[in-house]
Scaffold this motif. Structure first.
Motif, PDB file in Angstrom:
ATOM      1  N   ARG A   1       0.721  -1.320   0.010  1.00 23.46           N
ATOM      2  CA  ARG A   1       0.028   0.021   0.027  1.00 23.46           C
ATOM      3  C   ARG A   1       0.848   1.150   0.108  1.00 23.46           C
ATOM      4  NH1 ARG A   1      -4.580   0.149   4.392  1.00 23.46           N
ATOM      5  NH2 ARG A   1      -5.030   1.990   3.268  1.00 23.46           N
ATOM      6  N   GLY A   2       0.737   1.876  -0.927  1.00 24.07           N
ATOM      7  CA  GLY A   2       1.555   3.402  -1.195  1.00 24.07           C
ATOM      8  C   GLY A   2       3.044   2.874  -1.460  1.00 24.07           C
TER       9      GLY A   2
ATOM     10  N   VAL B   1      -1.103   7.718   3.076  1.00 26.71           N
ATOM     11  CA  VAL B   1      -1.769   6.272   2.249  1.00 26.71           C
ATOM     12  C   VAL B   1      -3.111   5.930   2.968  1.00 26.71           C
ATOM     13  CG1 VAL B   1      -1.109   3.848   2.115  1.00 26.71           C
ATOM     14  CG2 VAL B   1       0.962   5.399   1.631  1.00 26.71           C
ATOM     15  N   ARG B   2      -3.161   6.194   4.314  1.00 28.62           N
ATOM     16  CA  ARG B   2      -4.416   5.549   4.694  1.00 28.62           C
ATOM     17  C   ARG B   2      -5.621   6.881   4.664  1.00 28.62           C
ATOM     18  NH1 ARG B   2      -0.605   2.538   5.724  1.00 28.62           N
ATOM     19  NH2 ARG B   2      -0.871   0.457   6.510  1.00 28.62           N
ATOM     20  N   LYS B   3      -4.916   8.055   4.777  1.00 27.33           N
ATOM     21  CA  LYS B   3      -6.023   9.092   4.446  1.00 27.33           C
ATOM     22  C   LYS B   3      -6.479   8.979   3.297  1.00 27.33           C
ATOM     23  CE  LYS B   3      -6.262  14.222   4.812  1.00 27.33           C
ATOM     24  NZ  LYS B   3      -6.601  14.556   3.253  1.00 27.33           N
ATOM     25  N   ASN B   4      -5.816   8.655   2.142  1.00 29.53           N
ATOM     26  CA  ASN B   4      -6.214   8.718   0.813  1.00 29.53           C
ATOM     27  C   ASN B   4      -6.772   7.393   0.409  1.00 29.53           C
ATOM     28  OD1 ASN B   4      -5.305  11.618  -0.427  1.00 29.53           O
ATOM     29  ND2 ASN B   4      -3.551  11.078   1.037  1.00 29.53           N
ATOM     30  N   GLY B   5      -6.688   6.539   1.133  1.00 25.90           N
ATOM     31  CA  GLY B   5      -7.228   5.201   0.825  1.00 25.90           C
ATOM     32  C   GLY B   5      -6.690   4.519  -0.169  1.00 25.90           C
TER      33      GLY B   5
ATOM     34  N   GLN C   1      -4.356   1.697  -2.224  1.00 27.17           N
ATOM     35  CA  GLN C   1      -4.283   0.268  -2.101  1.00 27.17           C
ATOM     36  C   GLN C   1      -3.110  -0.399  -2.975  1.00 27.17           C
ATOM     37  OE1 GLN C   1      -6.281  -1.307   0.134  1.00 27.17           O
ATOM     38  NE2 GLN C   1      -7.401   0.594   0.526  1.00 27.17           N
TER      39      GLN C   1
ATOM     40  N   TYR D   1       2.864   6.985   5.849  1.00 32.15           N
ATOM     41  CA  TYR D   1       1.847   6.101   6.444  1.00 32.15           C
ATOM     42  C   TYR D   1       0.491   6.631   6.488  1.00 32.15           C
ATOM     43  CZ  TYR D   1      -0.272   2.555   9.875  1.00 32.15           C
ATOM     44  OH  TYR D   1      -0.927   1.784  10.401  1.00 32.15           O
ATOM     45  N   TYR D   2       0.502   7.919   7.269  1.00 27.87           N
ATOM     46  CA  TYR D   2      -0.771   8.552   7.339  1.00 27.87           C
ATOM     47  C   TYR D   2      -1.316   9.114   5.904  1.00 27.87           C
ATOM     48  CZ  TYR D   2      -3.572  12.709   8.008  1.00 27.87           C
ATOM     49  OH  TYR D   2      -4.736  13.763   7.945  1.00 27.87           O
TER      50      TYR D   2
END
Length: 446
Positions: A95-96, A202-206, A208, A199-200
């Motif tokens: 991811r990312g 990647v998860r903030k922008n969803g 995959q 890390y932030y």
């Protein structure tokens, strides 16, 4: 203090014209340049003309435009697509993955090349298209690459570091080699922050991983596109000639300082353009009309990015002529505060100075005074010097004048103005905080 007020007016004018009136960033930078010129009084025509002439000779102006052209030509060929297929074969399952790769590559290249615009150009030319293909927006892709530009300053042995430790003030406080370990550790703290930010984001922008069906097996992608790996050659060759093991014998034979004779920011885009012409020759126009069409398609980006870079450097030159470095030095020398407040004040002042100036120019102007101010409140000199260099490293992420911003925007083909707020929020202010924590010993570097 007229130069300080000119700097404030410069920033306010650009923000107002771009964010409030919704005009493009090129036009906003011209307005900012005119506002700064007004503070020069009767000498305005002379200062503005010389500032403009100097800006037209900046290497970054050429590099920004060259990378715009290179990215458009590259998009007309399958070369980059094949390289991205290879990268996705190995890292697409993460991811990312492209964002992490871009950040680590920025740190590695920054530790070698040290020039923010060079770091952005070299790393961004490969990772920005890869990030966009992986679902990352153009603005975020360019922001990540520009935000990593400052790592060239936060690792030894940059020219900025030597300018700082070579100043009369700092040599009286510490030995030059005392900064090497603290600065290396400071660079790792800055890299660590960027990885946490990734890390932030990647998860903030969803974001995959690349879907398995969209990942070509490694053997097949390498067999089909191994020639695309040659895109790294224009980066590696100038580095070897200027800083590699063969640089010393070449310098001895030619009696030239290779790092001065060969400019990375000039030769990397030139060599990349030539290589793209060669690798993509079967897919590029063979007539003058075809090439004229490509130039016509790139013209809007040439206009915005070119005007923006020239106006930014022109304004910076005028600010220098009307005494910004000297006036900010006076402000630093007059500060008196406890250690925590002094670290914040020095950090803010350095960051503000680094908006119109490069990190090297900032250190030349006020670096020694800044270190002395921190030492005066009990901070060890090597730690203070490392913190000051971390503050100065925000030059690449400091809107509106950071050159890496416009190089990254040119590669991603996005409006640089849309990167300003993310750069401030994700890079400029947090790296200021990292520098303060280093100065206070909360992030140990010794």
């Amino acid at each position: 203090m007229i130069a300080i007020w000119a700097l404030v007016a410069f920033i306010v004018a650009i923000v107002f014209w771009n964010a409030v009136l919704k005009r493009n960033i090129g036009e906003s930078m011209i307005v900012g340049f005119l506002v700064v010129g007004a503070f020069a009084g009767r000498q305005a025509p002379e200062y503005m003309w010389h500032g403009f002439l100097d800006s037209m000779q900046e290497e970054v102006t050429f590099a920004g435009l060259a990378f715009i052209f290179m990215s458009f030509v590259l998009a007309k060929t399958p070369v980059l697509d094949r390289l991205i297929d290879i990268l996705n074969s190995f890292l697409g399952r993460l991811r990312g993955g492209p964002i992490y790769t871009s950040t680590v590559a920025g740190g590695m290249f920054g530790a070698i090349a040290h020039v923010g615009a060079s770091v952005t150009a070299a790393v961004g030319s490969v990772t920005v298209p890869w990030m966009k293909r992986s679902g990352v927006s153009g603005e975020l892709s360019a922001t990540v690459v520009a935000g990593c530009a400052g790592m060239g300053v936060t690792f030894p042995f940059s020219a900025t570091m030597f300018i700082l430790v070579g100043s009369t003030t700092v040599t009286g406080l510490m030995e030059p080699d005392e900064i090497i370990l603290p600065l290396a550790l400071a660079g790792l703290w800055c890299l660590g922050y960027r990885l946490l930010l990734n890390y932030y984001l990647v998860r903030k922008n969803g974001l995959q991983p690349i879907a398995p069906e969209d990942r070509i097996p490694a053997k097949r992608s390498l067999r089909a596109g191994w020639t695309s790996l040659l895109l790294f050659v224009p980066i590696i060759v100038p580095l070897l000639l200027t800083r590699g093991p063969i640089a010393v014998p070449i310098a001895e034979y030619t009696d030239l300082a290779m790092s001065s004779a060969i400019s990375l920011i000039t030769w990397i885009p030139v060599l990349m353009i030539l290589l793209v012409f060669f690798l993509g020759r079967r897919h590029l126009p063979r007539t003058g009309r075809g090439w004229w069409k490509i130039l016509g398609e790139t013209a809007p980006q040439f206009g915005v990015i070119g005007v923006t870079i020239v106006a930014a450097f022109s304004a910076s030159n005028v600010l220098g002529d009307i005494g910004l470095p000297e006036q900010l030095t006076t402000v630093l020398e007059s500060l008196s505060a406890p250690a925590w407040l002094m670290a914040i004040l020095v950090g803010v002042i350095i960051v503000v100075i680094a908006i119109p100036l490069t990190a090297s120019a900032t250190m030349a102007a006020v670096g020694g005074v800044a270190v002395a101010a921190l030492v005066g409140v009990g901070i060890p000199a090597p730690v203070a010097a490392a913190a000051v260099l971390v503050f100065a490293s925000t030059e690449g992420a400091s809107p509106p004048s950071g050159a890496p911003i416009y190089v990254a925007a040119g590669i991603a083909r996005v409006d640089p103005g849309k990167m300003f707020a993310p750069l401030l929020k994700y890079y400029c202010v947090p790296i200021l905080g990292v520098g303060v924590l280093i100065a206070l010993g909360l992030l140990p570097v010794s």
